[in-house]
Design an enzyme around this catalytic site. Sequence first.
Site, short mmCIF file in Angstrom:
data_model
loop_
_atom_site.label_atom_id
_atom_site.label_comp_id
_atom_site.label_asym_id
_atom_site.label_seq_id
_atom_site.Cartn_x
_atom_site.Cartn_y
_atom_site.Cartn_z
N LYS A 20 0.86 -1.19 0.00
CA LYS A 20 0.00 0.00 0.00
C LYS A 20 0.89 1.24 0.00
CE LYS A 20 -2.46 1.55 3.67
NZ LYS A 20 -2.10 2.98 3.69
N LYS A 79 -7.59 7.61 -1.21
CA LYS A 79 -8.82 8.09 -0.54
C LYS A 79 -9.48 9.22 -1.32
CE LYS A 79 -7.47 6.76 4.18
NZ LYS A 79 -6.03 6.48 4.11
N ASP A 120 -14.01 13.27 -4.08
CA ASP A 120 -14.66 14.41 -4.76
C ASP A 120 -15.77 13.92 -5.70
OD1 ASP A 120 -15.03 17.08 -5.64
OD2 ASP A 120 -12.90 17.47 -5.32
N THR A 123 -14.19 15.20 -11.10
CA THR A 123 -12.88 15.55 -10.53
C THR A 123 -12.05 14.31 -10.23
OG1 THR A 123 -13.87 17.52 -9.56
CG2 THR A 123 -11.76 16.83 -8.64
N GLN A 168 -4.80 7.22 16.20
CA GLN A 168 -4.81 5.90 15.55
C GLN A 168 -5.01 4.82 16.60
OE1 GLN A 168 -5.38 4.11 13.09
NE2 GLN A 168 -3.56 3.66 11.90
N TYR A 188 -4.87 0.71 17.51
CA TYR A 188 -4.29 -0.55 17.03
C TYR A 188 -4.96 -1.77 17.64
CZ TYR A 188 -0.53 2.15 14.95
OH TYR A 188 0.19 3.02 14.17
N GLY A 228 1.85 -0.73 8.91
CA GLY A 228 2.85 0.26 8.52
C GLY A 228 3.96 0.34 9.53
N ARG A 229 3.79 1.27 10.51
CA ARG A 229 4.86 1.52 11.48
C ARG A 229 5.29 0.27 12.23
NH1 ARG A 229 1.93 6.73 13.90
NH2 ARG A 229 0.20 5.70 12.82
O1 S5P Z 1 -9.08 4.11 8.69
C1 S5P Z 1 -7.97 4.05 8.21
C2 S5P Z 1 -7.77 3.86 6.84
C3 S5P Z 1 -6.48 3.75 6.34
S1 S5P Z 1 -6.29 3.32 4.69
N1 S5P Z 1 -6.87 4.11 9.01
C4 S5P Z 1 -5.59 4.03 8.52
O2 S5P Z 1 -4.64 4.06 9.33
N2 S5P Z 1 -5.38 3.88 7.17
C5 S5P Z 1 -4.01 3.86 6.60
O3 S5P Z 1 -3.35 2.70 7.11
C6 S5P Z 1 -3.13 5.05 6.96
O4 S5P Z 1 -3.23 6.06 5.98
C7 S5P Z 1 -1.74 4.46 7.04
O5 S5P Z 1 -1.12 4.48 5.76
C8 S5P Z 1 -1.98 3.00 7.42
C9 S5P Z 1 -1.73 2.72 8.89
O6 S5P Z 1 -0.38 2.90 9.19
P1 S5P Z 1 0.26 2.55 10.62
O7 S5P Z 1 1.64 3.10 10.56
O8 S5P Z 1 -0.59 3.18 11.68
O9 S5P Z 1 0.24 1.02 10.73
#
Ligand code: S5P
Length: 257
Positions: free
Chosen positions: A59, A92, A95, A99, A208, A210, A228-229
């Site tokens: 991704k 994401k 629009d 567009t 965020q 987890y 990701g991280r």
């Molecule tokens: O609701 C969402 C949708 C997405 S696509 N929450 C998210 O975190 N994402 C994406 O998932 C976000 O843009 C990032 O690229 C990834 C999560 O990354 P991490 O580093 O927190 O694991």
Amino acid sequence: MKSLSYTDRIPYCSNPVAKNLLKIMDEKKTNLCFNPDVTKSSELLRLTKLVAPYICTLKTHIDVLEDFTPSVTNELKKLAKEHNFLIFEDRKFADIGNTVKLQYEKGVYQIANWADITNAHVVAGPGTIKGLEAIGKPKQRALLLLAEMSSEGNLATGSYTKNALKMAEDHSDFCIGFIAMKKISDDPKFLHLTPGVKKEIGTDKLGQKYKTPRSVIFENQSDVIIVGRGIYQAEDPAKEAKEFAKLGFNAYLERLS
Ligand code: S5P
């Protein structure tokens, strides 16, 4: 109800990208989507090479690169072919149809030319999907709808999520599923991809949230973990990716048994 394997679900899909993703997951024994959210092309390519054997999907956020040139996406395409994974540009789109058509096909990134999958918010209504479909379907691309989100306080809940599901059902040749926190449709053709995954539950400083691979795949019945991280900030990203792939796939096997 017995859980179907990824391979068992292939005949339900009309979209070639959905079929391919389901096939790759069982073949490579991984339901891991990796997002290296880094700002240098060399770092994006380095990390991708390291984790390539363990992922079903890469991704990208192509617009965070500071040194983008089309050669990056050409390289990613080569790696995807060599290591059998798909490319998902997490654009994401949000629009009106006219567009998003331009944003998907034109501009600096020309996303439709290299990304197998992209995604869209449904806030602007089905015109967004129709616009993206007009560009993506002839190129055999696929779309995911953001039906739910992982961040604290987000508005993608309740009737918003239900409307996203309805929009996917109405465009199911192009919409192959959802970004969601759990399975929201029992239709086997729809894929569910879940971000906000680490080895331990927790949060970051910006909301965020987890969950663990097992809670996402086994308890919440999603199909793909997006990490990701948890991987790219680890000391040994390849080792970590291998471990996430194992945790995710074992949770899927547990669901099947
Ligand atoms: O609701 C969402 C949708 C997405 S696509 N929450 C998210 O975190 N994402 C994406 O998932 C976000 O843009 C990032 O690229 C990834 C999560 O990354 P991490 O580093 O927190 O694991």
